[in-house]
Scaffold this active site. Structure first.
Site, PDB file in Angstrom:
ATOM      1  N   GLY A  89      56.419  86.150  55.137  1.00  0.00           N
ATOM      2  CA  GLY A  89      56.789  85.595  56.318  1.00  0.00           C
ATOM      3  C   GLY A  89      58.092  86.005  56.669  1.00  0.00           C
ATOM      4  N   CYS A  90      58.479  86.406  57.793  1.00  0.00           N
ATOM      5  CA  CYS A  90      60.050  86.624  58.152  1.00  0.00           C
ATOM      6  C   CYS A  90      60.954  85.385  58.144  1.00  0.00           C
ATOM      7  CB  CYS A  90      60.040  87.632  59.500  1.00  0.00           C
ATOM      8  SG  CYS A  90      59.373  86.756  60.781  1.00  0.00           S
ATOM      9  N   ASN A  91      60.400  84.429  58.599  1.00  0.00           N
ATOM     10  CA  ASN A  91      61.172  83.312  58.551  1.00  0.00           C
ATOM     11  C   ASN A  91      61.307  82.686  57.013  1.00  0.00           C
ATOM     12  OD1 ASN A  91      61.507  82.930  61.297  1.00  0.00           O
ATOM     13  ND2 ASN A  91      59.576  81.944  61.432  1.00  0.00           N
ATOM     14  N   ALA A  92      60.331  82.891  56.177  1.00  0.00           N
ATOM     15  CA  ALA A  92      59.916  82.606  54.933  1.00  0.00           C
ATOM     16  C   ALA A  92      60.952  83.272  54.127  1.00  0.00           C
ATOM     17  CB  ALA A  92      58.504  82.596  54.558  1.00  0.00           C
ATOM     18  N   THR A 148      63.790  84.536  55.234  1.00  0.00           N
ATOM     19  CA  THR A 148      65.330  84.137  55.504  1.00  0.00           C
ATOM     20  C   THR A 148      65.544  82.832  54.750  1.00  0.00           C
ATOM     21  OG1 THR A 148      64.805  85.029  57.574  1.00  0.00           O
ATOM     22  CG2 THR A 148      66.736  83.894  57.487  1.00  0.00           C
TER      23      THR A 148
END
Lengths: 342, 342, 342, 342
Positions: free
Chosen positions: A148-151, A153
């Site tokens: 996941g992109c948030n994950a 980061t």
């Protein structure tokens, strides 16, 4: 050596971003692009910024001859990925950009995504796509699950600290701000320009965002015991970029040292001088991660700030970096584009 | 073959854009970067998006040893360019991004820029940098004068039409919309986010914008008689991109044909299907020009729409394309980056 | 009853916002507007959105006859306020929008603002302008010190919780996001559109933002013991609006109840249903505060989110609300404008 | 005297804007709000910026008791308006914000809107809602047809010039730039933030935009002969605001004089000093029109620039101004809000 590449789900933003990056890749050639509802259209019609490229037209997945394809980027919606990847021939390597193969625990998958996994055996062989931490496994994998992109980061900010035992595991707070392209091209009222611009708000507050499944899995694995972070994402009036402001209890200088050690030789992770903080605009359109550490005025507390581009390092750039490893190319091939500012 | 490059005025947006583009150029190496007030700083401090690059620190111009420099990009303010370029050794090729050498007529220069030219002999040898139309002269030039970004946009839309005698020369109206990065990093109230975002307005209305000097010079030269267009620029709440909506009297289909003929083999000019119009967002961060033609409901009138990125094709990308020609490199080297969307 | 109003420093955003609000106020008439460098200009030249109003021209402060003025809004830069307010006649009531009179402790003032206070006796009589909490004192005050806009936002979220003893005072984290108009019309590179749009970053990280002086003062006073919060502001690519995401240890439902009790009869504070969160865009241009509470997945932790418009409730609207109290007008006069969305 | 108001189609932007404006209107009370798909919800759920108001919940149209309603604002989609208004009781005055009753000629209606009009008898009695030009008819009308927002902007710039015979009727070009809220809350890919922000493009180019029907009707009527303008709208990355840049052949000073004469006593039309141009941001959220005239460098040509807020003066503000006339209230009631800047 030129490898033949298919992109499934090419009419979404991550699909288009893959095409953009591969456009100047010396060792890859895109030979098939699929899009269910837009089959029959040219890529230039769907994404006019790619007009200048010589690309195959969009087709339906079952029109693709996978026998000549070396690697598939699967940018399909969650759940669809499972069923499609199950049908691909064994010789095809796969980088999946959906959430379908990120969680190793099938119960966790069902909890966060609301239904049972339909391809549990594939799940088992999938390698989690945080390149810097699973490089060897990725090299040999047939199926890599993009994070996941948030994950991603949050993990860049926290993995080395948990690994090194530098922070209080019960007191981690991730306050994250993300641009809207992470939501894809989906038609929802909240993503209209008139609804989104000139303002900001949190969403999925209180521990309900699905990327928590990845945080829980990875942080607990590293720590060797359950770790549950607090995580509040906010939507920014911007298209690209994620900024994670991470509050930890630990020594700021030791944290900065740990980053230097963990990422010192990484081509895409840039550690800022101690006390400086990154900005999403300085990684826009690139595969770079900027990471900063500041000591709080309150002894024993630090703020870690991580910025990356959700469509590049958070998704398609990460996917390409992993594909480079899988196919034996230079890891940075096609990815050294400098950020676009202003 | 690697050529050594110096960028003067590297702390502005066009300087940074040159660095971004040259970062992946196979035949150029940046060996000197100058910035008057920021001398002593690293480029990464001035432009954190370039942190990952290994670049020389910023110095004052007189600290540069030009004896080993092959080509200079001069991104200095107007007027300063004249005096600096005059002092450069003869072996150094120069691409100037200022307005100092664009106008061939010294009276015209004085009229539009408000003071006499201080290097008239250099002015004489300078070649005007519209690559597609001065390719041969540029190849041999010692000094190339980059065009105004608005001036370039209008010329892509009009040069082939004037050349082919397809439009009424007395009835040309250019309504242009430009992003704010064209104004550079200068500290003016009107360029603050709070002043500019969420709105639009025209400026320099009525025939006072300096780029009219270029339109007058070039269009009159092609037509063989004086041509004076109407030109109204507007500021957009966006950073990059210029859109010129050009109103002409002429046959739309013939215009489209003329574009196909003029630009058919150009690597960076994309002609849209008849009736389609471009958008600035589809050329962002790239060296591409998108050009569309639509017939008006009123017989004998056409609308030509041209979009390009002011910092790339309108300035630094154009400069690099010209430098490639001057140094004998592949014309497209470092410039095939696909636009960044969204 | 019409009171005569002077606005000092009318060429800044808070000055313009005062004019906007007072434009439809039934009991106030603006009789003097000052601006040092722009003296001699009309307000419509400086702020064309106010063209339609019949306003006095801008003058220098010493040109104003204060003998007929009832109340002065002082929107001057920090430090200048002190010296100017000292010279005003005693009959004039003053609402100061600068930071000069917010801190009661002169050492704290010197610590946060870097120089000794030059009007300590005025400091002593000044009342802190959090209307909802100092209503009685404000009514009788000669000098009211408007709060910092960030400081106000954090206090709406926290004062009732500290007062009621509902949260762990050592574990408060305020992650705040603010639009750029809070920085005023000052010409700094970082506030240019090209620098700010399409991105976000934190600033003044680690406990160095001056509004911490207000948090420390007010929260410690309420708690009866020192309270030091963590506070990280971020800049948003938006003009108006502050969003404070506040992490506390305490019972979310009890917190929601405490808000209902504290703000139930307040005209400008809107408590959202339990579990909902506000957005800055829904308070834009208005004097309203939106306040939401969500329980975290981790027992005993809550997230409080507060949104207000920095120029209105965070500054000029607050100032007008206080002036209404001081002059005996309806507290909400001129302030019931609904937010502007989209 | 308080009139009872119903708003049909209250879940769209023009509906919400009506509520915002009426919120402080001294003579109107909203007693019914309809929204088909959102019936049953509160207005605060659909538009959280209106949370603080005490409003009736949304219902379906057939649940409204029109017997006690004095005036209906009909903010329904085109075509739906016709059938709904036909069923309203005769005592109810109606201000329609759709396109259904703008065109007097039924063939023109069918040509521009693609189907026959279903309420031709209502069409006949409808008065066109350009307040400044149909004031007397509007006062007595039962049904007023609000203008198109683009159509209004162009007409403010051109009506007095055509009326006074000051310009060449065959050479009018309207280059218009509009914010995205004019498209309403409809879910189309092109209106997503990620598609729209940071760029601009023209649409409906070549004479196909429906508002041309209004231009043709009104300008031909004034001129007493057919007038066909060129009209090219562009989408801006902004929510509110329309800017029309109008190119005419005529004497600029005479044009400025004509504006002064036509609009000199109008409360909402502000004529800028000769040579100055307006900006959309200076009318945002208000009912004001800003109008500027500049002479071109080419003798006998002028540029007229008109700015207004599409949701206010271009739609809901205009509607309220007309309703004030119809109900005998002060024409400016509820409408003197100053623009919101920044």
């Amino acid at each position: 050596m030129i490898h033949k590449i298919a992109i499934l789900g090419a009419s979404g933003y991550t699909g288009a971003e893959l095409v953009r990056l591969i456009a100047t890749h010396p060792n890859m050639k895109i030979t098939a692009l699929s899009a269910d509802r837009k089959a029959g259209m040219s890529m230039g019609q769907v994404f006019p910024h790619l007009r200048h490229l010589d690309l195959p037209d969009l087709v339906k997945i079952d029109e693709i001859d996978f026998s000549t394809v070396d690697l598939v980027f699967c940018a399909l919606p969650h759940a669809t990925s499972q069923s499609v990847i199950s049908t691909l021939p064994q010789h095809v390597r796969v980088v999946d950009l959906s959430a379908d193969f990120r969680l190793r625990d099938l119960d966790a998958y069902e909890k966060w995504y609301g239904k049972p996994h339909s391809a549990p055996e594939l799940q088992e062989e999938a390698v989690y796509g945080m390149t810097e931490f699973y490089r060897d496994e990725i090299r040999d994998a047939r199926l890599v699950a993009g994070t996941g992109c948030n994950a991603a980061t949050g993990q860049y900010a926290l993995r080395p600290l948990i690994e090194a035992g530098l922070i209080d595991l019960d007191e981690i707070i991730i306050d994250l701000k993300t641009g809207v392209s992470g939501a894809g091209r989906s038609l929802k009222e909240g993503f209209l320009h008139a609804e989104l611009s000139e303002g900001s708000h949190p969403y999925a507050v209180g521990g309900v965002h699905r990327h928590l499944g990845e945080f829980d899995q990875e942080f607990s694995k590293i720590a060797g015991r359950p770790v549950k972070v607090q995580f509040t994402p906010h939507l920014l009036p911007a298209n690209r970029g994620i900024l994670a402001t991470v509050y930890v209890k630990g020594d700021a200088q030791a944290i900065h040292d740990a980053f230097a050690k963990a990422y010192g030789s990484e081509p895409f992770v840039v550690i800022l001088p101690f006390g400086e903080v990154p900005s999403t605009r300085h990684v826009r359109g690139s595969n770079f991660v900027h990471l900063g550490v500041v000591a709080d005025r309150r002894e024993g507390r630090a703020i870690v700030v991580c910025a990356l581009d959700n469509l590049t390092k958070g998704s398609s750039g990460q996917a390409l970096q992993n594909a480079n490893l899988m196919l034996g190319h230079e890891e940075t091939a096609g990815l050294m584009l400098a950020p676009v500012f202003p």
